[in-house]
Design an enzyme around this catalytic site. Structure first.
Site, PDB file in Angstrom:
ATOM      1  N   ASP A  27       0.869  -1.164   0.000  1.00  0.00           N
ATOM      2  CA  ASP A  27       0.000   0.000   0.000  1.00  0.00           C
ATOM      3  C   ASP A  27       0.916   1.227   0.000  1.00  0.00           C
ATOM      4  OD1 ASP A  27      -2.375   1.576   0.363  1.00  0.00           O
ATOM      5  OD2 ASP A  27      -1.875   1.710   2.486  1.00  0.00           O
ATOM      6  N   ASP A  29      -0.038   5.154   1.025  1.00  0.00           N
ATOM      7  CA  ASP A  29      -0.253   6.066   2.150  1.00  0.00           C
ATOM      8  C   ASP A  29      -0.414   5.284   3.452  1.00  0.00           C
ATOM      9  OD1 ASP A  29      -0.398   8.477   0.506  1.00  0.00           O
ATOM     10  OD2 ASP A  29      -2.295   7.647  -0.212  1.00  0.00           O
ATOM     11  N   ASP A 185      -1.540  -1.126   5.836  1.00  0.00           N
ATOM     12  CA  ASP A 185      -1.870  -0.677   7.186  1.00  0.00           C
ATOM     13  C   ASP A 185      -3.367  -0.620   7.455  1.00  0.00           C
ATOM     14  OD1 ASP A 185      -2.461   2.777   7.216  1.00  0.00           O
ATOM     15  OD2 ASP A 185      -2.052   1.671   5.372  1.00  0.00           O
TER      16      ASP A 185
END
Length: 239
Positions: A27, A29, A185
């Site tokens: 991922d 950001d 995250d």
């Protein structure tokens, strides 16, 4: 006939190749890039235009991984979550101007990517950020020739938590799912990996809200920090 030195060299090479999966997908950001300061500048420009004071970073941070709608809703709670398409367009236009001005890599990311490359493995990015914005970040980080694949949230017909982007990345790069790992995250990252049959790592340094329980997401491993993924045995435990 192989000499003892040849055998030692072959063993060392075998250990080196086995250190990382052949393809590590991330991922963006909250996983590789701490872009929250750029997002904060964006929503605070929107708030200033409406005569409102700045929003603290700590209040916005848990919403960053959830996209422009969630961040706009957090910045303007009086809307009760009713964020209009015009506000989303405003957010994206301002964010494009703020892109990269204040964001930084999380500690250890540069070393991790270098280690993956030195191992002969590849890495790529699968984000829900619009592709045109994600692509603009690549030259800022000198990643345009290093990132093996970049897929945005609008690149394909589906986005995370749908498994399509992860499946597409593996197929496009000629890697089997068993040779890939996805690192993210947010729960949608782990859900996407599970649906794709791909192993996953929960990045605990990201933008989670205080009420989220990443232990319950079902990831195959959890990393408290980026450097933890450089420790001996971390990736072998995923095999």
């Amino acid at each position: 006939m192989n000499t003892a030195n040849d055998a030692a060299t072959d063993a060392a090479m075998s250990d080196k190749v086995a250190r990382f999966p052949r393809l590590v997908l991330f991922d963006l950001d909250g996983t590789l890039l701490d872009s929250a300061p750029d997002m904060l500048a964006t929503v605070n420009r929107m708030r200033a235009a409406r005569g409102q004071g700045p929003m603290p970073l700590g209040e916005l941070r848990p919403h960053v991984s959830r996209g422009s709608r969630a961040m706009s809703a957090a910045a303007f709670p009086e809307l009760g979550g009713d964020v209009s398409p015009d506000m989303i367009r405003e957010f994206l236009a301002i964010y494009e101007e703020e892109l990269g001005r204040n964001s930084v890599l999380f500690d250890g990311v540069a070393a991790l990517l270098e280690a993956i490359e030195a191992d002969g493995a590849r890495w790529g990015i699968i984000t829900n950020k619009p592709e045109y914005l994600a692509k603009q970040i690549m030259p800022q980080l000198a990643w345009e020739s290093r990132c093996a694949i970049l897929l945005g949230g609008d690149t394909l017909a589906q986005r995370k938590p749908h498994p399509l982007p992860l499946l597409h990345a593996a197929e496009a790069l000629g890697e089997s799912i068993s040779d890939c790992v996805y690192v993210g995250d947010d729960q949608r990252d782990i859900d996407a990996a599970r649906a794709a049959g791909m192993r996953s790592v929960v990045a605990l340094w990201g933008y989670r809200g205080g009420d989220e329980q990443p232990q319950a997401w079902g990831g195959d491993a959890m990393a408290a920090t980026v450097p933890a993924m450089l420790e001996d045995g971390f990736w072998q435990a995923l095999r």
